[in-house]
Design an enzyme around this catalytic site. Structure first.
Site, short mmCIF file in Angstrom:
data_model
loop_
_atom_site.label_atom_id
_atom_site.label_comp_id
_atom_site.label_asym_id
_atom_site.label_seq_id
_atom_site.Cartn_x
_atom_site.Cartn_y
_atom_site.Cartn_z
N SER A 12 0.84 -1.21 0.00
CA SER A 12 0.00 0.00 0.00
C SER A 12 0.87 1.26 0.00
CB SER A 12 -0.98 0.00 1.18
OG SER A 12 -0.31 0.17 2.40
N MET A 89 10.66 -6.84 4.31
CA MET A 89 10.84 -7.46 5.62
C MET A 89 12.21 -8.11 5.83
SD MET A 89 8.06 -6.43 6.74
CE MET A 89 7.94 -7.14 8.36
N ARG A 90 13.18 -7.62 5.11
CA ARG A 90 14.53 -8.15 5.28
C ARG A 90 15.47 -7.01 5.64
NH1 ARG A 90 16.44 -12.19 1.91
NH2 ARG A 90 18.45 -11.46 2.69
N HIS A 108 8.77 3.29 8.98
CA HIS A 108 8.55 2.41 10.13
C HIS A 108 7.30 2.89 10.87
CE1 HIS A 108 9.64 -0.39 13.25
NE2 HIS A 108 9.40 0.55 14.15
N ASP A 144 16.40 -0.12 11.91
CA ASP A 144 15.55 1.07 12.03
C ASP A 144 16.28 2.20 12.76
OD1 ASP A 144 13.44 -0.33 10.80
OD2 ASP A 144 12.83 -1.18 12.71
C1 GRF Z 1 3.97 -0.51 6.83
O1 GRF Z 1 3.32 -0.45 8.06
C2 GRF Z 1 5.37 0.05 6.96
O2 GRF Z 1 5.48 1.05 7.91
C3 GRF Z 1 6.17 -1.16 7.41
O3 GRF Z 1 5.60 -2.24 6.71
C4 GRF Z 1 4.24 -1.95 6.40
C5 GRF Z 1 4.09 -2.13 4.91
O4 GRF Z 1 2.76 -2.01 4.47
N1 GRF Z 1 7.56 -0.98 7.15
P1 GRF Z 1 2.45 -1.98 2.92
O5 GRF Z 1 3.02 -3.28 2.32
O6 GRF Z 1 3.11 -0.78 2.34
O7 GRF Z 1 0.97 -1.94 2.81
#
Ligand code: GRF
Length: 198
Positions: A12, A89-90, A108, A144
């Site tokens: 998103s 997520m890496r 974040h 982060d």
């Molecule tokens: C978001 O909450 C962002 O802050 C975190 O991962 C999530 C990703 O959401 N790093 P999307 O895939 O962009 O919907």
């Protein structure tokens, strides 16, 4: 300016960047969207927007290092000048960041330096804070931990669940990330032009 995006899932935030770019709010082009999950909705969003995209599922590689190397090679070939992590997520290795040699941004869902790492919204609820929010920062070798570009606070309401708080923060993320990317791109253009905006 050529932007690459890495995303693991829903995408998103990628969508908010695509829309800002299509509306002319970001003076740069999104030229590559990569994911470590073949099924990531982010890839479908890239496809719909006609952006070159590629999946790098771990099962196709003999190690995480090899997978990361493939992502690096592809981003290099795409000649990106800014990498934007949108729910990737890496954690990228120091070697990757050094070899990529361009600024990398991340968003974040908490007010860093509070609640770094996974499940930031859950951490905030468990701690009992009354205000959380989101942070856009440069990526460095830590978790982060890089310099902060923009932050916005989001209230935590009584009775919030993780899902409700996540949704409330996400709405703000979709506004904050394009704005931060715009600021960084303008700065990069200025530097490239020896101090002049254009
Ligand atoms: C978001 O909450 C962002 O802050 C975190 O991962 C999530 C990703 O959401 N790093 P999307 O895939 O962009 O919907």
């Amino acid at each position: 300016m050529r932007i690459g995006v890495l995303a693991s899932g829903r995408g998103s935030n990628l969508q908010s960047l695509i829309e800002a770019w299509q509306e002319g709010k970001i003076p740069a082009e999104i030229v590559a969207v990569g994911s470590d999950h073949a099924e990531a909705q982010a890839l479908t969003r890239a496809e719909k927007a006609d952006i070159p995209h590629h999946a790098f599922p771990l099962k196709d590689y003999s190690s995480r290092i090899e997978q990361e190397q493939a992502i690096l090679t592809w981003l290099k070939e795409s000649r990106i000048e800014l990498l934007v992590l949108a729910g990737f997520m890496r954690v990228l290795s120091p070697d990757f960041l050094k070899a990529l040699n361009c600024p990398v941004l991340n968003i974040h869902p908490a007010l860093l330096p509070s609640f770094p790492g996974l499940h930031a919204q859950r951490q905030a609820l468990e701690y009992g804070v009354k205000v959380s929010g989101c942070t856009v920062h440069f990526v460095d070798e830590g978790l982060d931990s890089g310099p902060i570009i923009l932050q916005e606070a989001v209230p935590v309401e009584p009775g919030d669940t993780e899902e409700i708080l996540t949704e409330r923060i996400l709405k703000v993320e979709h506004k904050l990330y394009p704005e931060a990317v715009r600021l960084v791109i303008n700065k990069l253009i200025e530097e490239r032009n020896g101090g002049k905006r254009e």
